[in-house]
Motif scaffolding. Sequence first.
Motif, PDB file in Angstrom:
ATOM      1  N   GLY A  13     -71.226  69.715   0.261  1.00 24.96           N
ATOM      2  CA  GLY A  13     -70.646  70.507  -0.813  1.00 24.96           C
ATOM      3  C   GLY A  13     -71.707  71.167  -1.658  1.00 24.96           C
ATOM      4  O   GLY A  13     -72.904  70.932  -1.496  1.00 24.96           O
ATOM      5  N   PRO A  14     -71.315  71.994  -2.608  1.00 26.68           N
ATOM      6  CA  PRO A  14     -72.269  72.734  -3.442  1.00 26.68           C
ATOM      7  C   PRO A  14     -73.078  71.820  -4.311  1.00 26.68           C
ATOM      8  O   PRO A  14     -72.622  70.764  -4.728  1.00 26.68           O
ATOM      9  CB  PRO A  14     -71.359  73.648  -4.275  1.00 26.68           C
ATOM     10  N   SER A  15     -74.302  72.213  -4.602  1.00 29.13           N
ATOM     11  CA  SER A  15     -75.189  71.363  -5.376  1.00 29.13           C
ATOM     12  C   SER A  15     -75.632  71.989  -6.678  1.00 29.13           C
ATOM     13  O   SER A  15     -76.303  71.353  -7.470  1.00 29.13           O
ATOM     14  CB  SER A  15     -76.445  71.043  -4.552  1.00 29.13           C
ATOM     15  N   GLU A  16     -75.255  73.218  -6.911  1.00 31.41           N
ATOM     16  CA  GLU A  16     -75.724  73.869  -8.121  1.00 31.41           C
ATOM     17  C   GLU A  16     -74.821  73.558  -9.293  1.00 31.41           C
ATOM     18  O   GLU A  16     -73.603  73.423  -9.151  1.00 31.41           O
ATOM     19  CB  GLU A  16     -75.797  75.375  -7.904  1.00 31.41           C
ATOM     20  N   ASN A  17     -75.418  73.429 -10.480  1.00 28.45           N
ATOM     21  CA  ASN A  17     -74.633  73.187 -11.669  1.00 28.45           C
ATOM     22  C   ASN A  17     -74.133  74.513 -12.230  1.00 28.45           C
ATOM     23  O   ASN A  17     -74.507  75.582 -11.756  1.00 28.45           O
ATOM     24  CB  ASN A  17     -75.474  72.398 -12.697  1.00 28.45           C
ATOM     25  N   PRO A  18     -73.259  74.507 -13.244  1.00 24.55           N
ATOM     26  CA  PRO A  18     -72.696  75.746 -13.760  1.00 24.55           C
ATOM     27  C   PRO A  18     -73.747  76.738 -14.235  1.00 24.55           C
ATOM     28  O   PRO A  18     -73.501  77.932 -14.266  1.00 24.55           O
ATOM     29  CB  PRO A  18     -71.818  75.264 -14.913  1.00 24.55           C
ATOM     30  N   GLN A  19     -74.914  76.239 -14.651  1.00 30.87           N
ATOM     31  CA  GLN A  19     -75.950  77.135 -15.136  1.00 30.87           C
ATOM     32  C   GLN A  19     -76.756  77.739 -13.982  1.00 30.87           C
ATOM     33  O   GLN A  19     -77.636  78.558 -14.194  1.00 30.87           O
ATOM     34  CB  GLN A  19     -76.899  76.387 -16.073  1.00 30.87           C
ATOM     35  N   GLY A  20     -76.487  77.303 -12.751  1.00 33.44           N
ATOM     36  CA  GLY A  20     -77.153  77.882 -11.598  1.00 33.44           C
ATOM     37  C   GLY A  20     -78.417  77.161 -11.194  1.00 33.44           C
ATOM     38  O   GLY A  20     -79.078  77.553 -10.251  1.00 33.44           O
ATOM     39  N   GLY A  21     -78.768  76.063 -11.873  1.00 31.77           N
ATOM     40  CA  GLY A  21     -79.980  75.335 -11.535  1.00 31.77           C
ATOM     41  C   GLY A  21     -79.728  74.338 -10.425  1.00 31.77           C
ATOM     42  O   GLY A  21     -78.613  74.186  -9.924  1.00 31.77           O
ATOM     43  N   LEU A  22     -80.791  73.648 -10.004  1.00 29.96           N
ATOM     44  CA  LEU A  22     -80.635  72.631  -8.976  1.00 29.96           C
ATOM     45  C   LEU A  22     -79.806  71.478  -9.496  1.00 29.96           C
ATOM     46  O   LEU A  22     -79.812  71.158 -10.681  1.00 29.96           O
ATOM     47  CB  LEU A  22     -82.012  72.136  -8.530  1.00 29.96           C
ATOM     48  N   SER A  23     -79.102  70.820  -8.591  1.00 30.75           N
ATOM     49  CA  SER A  23     -78.243  69.706  -8.971  1.00 30.75           C
ATOM     50  C   SER A  23     -79.050  68.564  -9.565  1.00 30.75           C
ATOM     51  O   SER A  23     -80.114  68.211  -9.071  1.00 30.75           O
ATOM     52  CB  SER A  23     -77.487  69.206  -7.742  1.00 30.75           C
ATOM     53  N   GLY A  24     -78.526  67.969 -10.614  1.00 28.47           N
ATOM     54  CA  GLY A  24     -79.126  66.788 -11.201  1.00 28.47           C
ATOM     55  C   GLY A  24     -78.191  65.608 -11.085  1.00 28.47           C
ATOM     56  O   GLY A  24     -78.260  64.670 -11.879  1.00 28.47           O
ATOM     57  N   VAL A  25     -77.285  65.649 -10.119  1.00 29.48           N
ATOM     58  CA  VAL A  25     -76.291  64.596  -9.943  1.00 29.48           C
ATOM     59  C   VAL A  25     -76.726  63.659  -8.819  1.00 29.48           C
ATOM     60  O   VAL A  25     -76.936  64.084  -7.684  1.00 29.48           O
ATOM     61  CB  VAL A  25     -74.908  65.199  -9.617  1.00 29.48           C
ATOM     62  N   VAL A  26     -76.866  62.384  -9.143  1.00 27.29           N
ATOM     63  CA  VAL A  26     -77.245  61.367  -8.149  1.00 27.29           C
ATOM     64  C   VAL A  26     -75.999  60.957  -7.387  1.00 27.29           C
ATOM     65  O   VAL A  26     -75.075  60.369  -7.945  1.00 27.29           O
ATOM     66  CB  VAL A  26     -77.887  60.147  -8.829  1.00 27.29           C
ATOM     67  N   LYS A  27     -75.963  61.270  -6.083  1.00 27.48           N
ATOM     68  CA  LYS A  27     -74.786  61.016  -5.261  1.00 27.48           C
ATOM     69  C   LYS A  27     -75.044  59.987  -4.178  1.00 27.48           C
ATOM     70  O   LYS A  27     -74.120  59.609  -3.452  1.00 27.48           O
ATOM     71  CB  LYS A  27     -74.337  62.320  -4.592  1.00 27.48           C
ATOM     72  N   ARG A  28     -76.284  59.544  -4.012  1.00 25.65           N
ATOM     73  CA  ARG A  28     -76.609  58.624  -2.928  1.00 25.65           C
ATOM     74  C   ARG A  28     -77.769  57.732  -3.341  1.00 25.65           C
ATOM     75  O   ARG A  28     -78.487  58.026  -4.292  1.00 25.65           O
ATOM     76  CB  ARG A  28     -76.986  59.389  -1.657  1.00 25.65           C
ATOM     77  N   ALA A  29     -77.934  56.645  -2.619  1.00 25.34           N
ATOM     78  CA  ALA A  29     -78.979  55.682  -2.953  1.00 25.34           C
ATOM     79  C   ALA A  29     -79.530  55.052  -1.686  1.00 25.34           C
ATOM     80  O   ALA A  29     -78.868  55.038  -0.640  1.00 25.34           O
ATOM     81  CB  ALA A  29     -78.435  54.595  -3.878  1.00 25.34           C
ATOM     82  N   ILE A  30     -80.734  54.525  -1.801  1.00 24.29           N
ATOM     83  CA  ILE A  30     -81.354  53.748  -0.731  1.00 24.29           C
ATOM     84  C   ILE A  30     -81.711  52.374  -1.298  1.00 24.29           C
ATOM     85  O   ILE A  30     -82.278  52.274  -2.387  1.00 24.29           O
ATOM     86  CB  ILE A  30     -82.615  54.444  -0.191  1.00 24.29           C
ATOM     87  N   VAL A  31     -81.356  51.337  -0.571  1.00 22.55           N
ATOM     88  CA  VAL A  31     -81.741  49.971  -0.925  1.00 22.55           C
ATOM     89  C   VAL A  31     -82.801  49.511   0.061  1.00 22.55           C
ATOM     90  O   VAL A  31     -82.620  49.605   1.274  1.00 22.55           O
ATOM     91  CB  VAL A  31     -80.529  49.023  -0.886  1.00 22.55           C
ATOM     92  N   ILE A  32     -83.914  49.032  -0.461  1.00 19.81           N
ATOM     93  CA  ILE A  32     -84.978  48.483   0.375  1.00 19.81           C
ATOM     94  C   ILE A  32     -85.075  46.991   0.081  1.00 19.81           C
ATOM     95  O   ILE A  32     -85.376  46.593  -1.040  1.00 19.81           O
ATOM     96  CB  ILE A  32     -86.325  49.179   0.102  1.00 19.81           C
ATOM     97  N   GLY A  33     -84.804  46.179   1.095  1.00 17.08           N
ATOM     98  CA  GLY A  33     -84.819  44.731   0.912  1.00 17.08           C
ATOM     99  C   GLY A  33     -85.924  44.077   1.712  1.00 17.08           C
ATOM    100  O   GLY A  33     -86.608  44.720   2.512  1.00 17.08           O
ATOM    101  N   ASN A  34     -86.091  42.783   1.499  1.00 17.76           N
ATOM    102  CA  ASN A  34     -87.152  42.036   2.184  1.00 17.76           C
ATOM    103  C   ASN A  34     -86.610  41.004   3.160  1.00 17.76           C
ATOM    104  O   ASN A  34     -87.319  40.101   3.576  1.00 17.76           O
ATOM    105  CB  ASN A  34     -88.045  41.341   1.148  1.00 17.76           C
ATOM    106  N   GLY A  35     -85.337  41.137   3.525  1.00 11.28           N
ATOM    107  CA  GLY A  35     -84.738  40.189   4.451  1.00 11.28           C
ATOM    108  C   GLY A  35     -84.206  38.936   3.783  1.00 11.28           C
ATOM    109  O   GLY A  35     -83.602  38.092   4.437  1.00 11.28           O
ATOM    110  N   CYS A  36     -84.411  38.810   2.474  1.00  9.28           N
ATOM    111  CA  CYS A  36     -83.927  37.644   1.719  1.00  9.28           C
ATOM    112  C   CYS A  36     -82.647  38.028   0.983  1.00  9.28           C
ATOM    113  O   CYS A  36     -82.642  38.961   0.176  1.00  9.28           O
ATOM    114  CB  CYS A  36     -84.996  37.180   0.734  1.00  9.28           C
TER     115      CYS A  36
END
Length: 414
Positions: A13-36
């Motif tokens: 979907g679109p990523s630009e905000n109403p002002q036309g700048g780059l999106s500043g919305v966090v929509k995803r994440a990465i979890v890095i674990g150590n096996g514990c």
Amino acid sequence: MRPKPSPELAVTGPSENPQGGLSGVVKRAIVIGNGCAGAENQCIGLIRSLGLFDRHLYYSVARPRGGIYRWLHWLPISLYKKLGHFISCICSGFSIKANESGSRRSGIKDVFEVADAKQIAAMSRRTFDKSGPLLVVASGRDTISVASSIRRLAMDYVFVVQVQHPRSRLGRFDLVITPRHDYFSLTPEGKKQTPFFLRPWVTPREPPGRNVFLTTGALHNVDSSTLRKAALEWKEEFASLSKPLVVVNIGGSTRNCLYGVDLAKQLCGMLQSILWSCGSLRISFSRRTPKKVKEIIIRELRSNTKVYIWDGKEPNPHMGHLALADAFIITADSISMLSEACTTGKPVYVVGAELCTWKFSEFQKSLHERGAVRSLTGKENMVEKWSYTPLNDNAEAAKRVIQDLAERGWKIES
């Protein structure tokens, strides 16, 4: 938990905000674990509180086990990986198995599942216009170098959270979330317990900075929604149990909370003394519980009809216990189990707190001061209840993440 589809495919979907700048919305994440599981559940708990649980990708930095590797766990992960590769090459030349753990993973390449930090950083830059910033949450010593490298390589495209104190160079992360008792060494009591010549070597060496958020206990994967779900899943199995239902969680001795068969015998005596006021008593052991401790408790209590001792086979009733128990009895060594139980607002009794030292003792003190726990004496009436303000570390940590994101002009997708 297995890796989900790549974050670059997870959001469209679109990523630009109403002002036309780059999106500043966090929509995803990465979890890095150590096996514990204990460390990884802290990351998952934070992700869940931020509303990103269904939009996260999981990677693990796992070390091979067994064989010669059991003697090398003190090495930093980067050196460990190089040495492991060298050992694998040598062993393959002589048709020797480097890993004797019985796992199908016999080579170092298969064990280190975490994506290269350069690849994650490159992906975050490449997908920023379409998918917005990437939230990276890591926990455990082995994840430190990976998480900090991602931030260094893609500082303008990621927000990196390290859960648990990394012990050095906190500026490598956007935010560090760690229990308040990790700074025990800087308190008057902590300094008193540390010989003067050792103080320069005890970490942390300075008070928490602007990018450190302090919690009371450990983050965890327990909240109102998971408890509601667990209550529905276990309601039928627990329906026939008499009330009050008392759950006993037994951990294992640690360096700062030493105990053994003496505490096990003492616990058995106290449990037998309170059984008259219990409708049902359910006992669970952790992976760290010593065999002798298990044997004593099973021998002393298994014949009582009110007592059920979990045999360690799946399904694990832990979440059902948290959701449906009326009270908890927990050994003092487990910060995670105590943090989870104190989130429920139900009575929590602690066993062995007097044996804890250093920061473990500080944690016990903080729980007692807020009225969340009481020491088990064997004279309790388990029908009695008391109230306290439940621990809310997950939500408070999530609030701090949201606040720091806002300072960068970013926000979590609602």
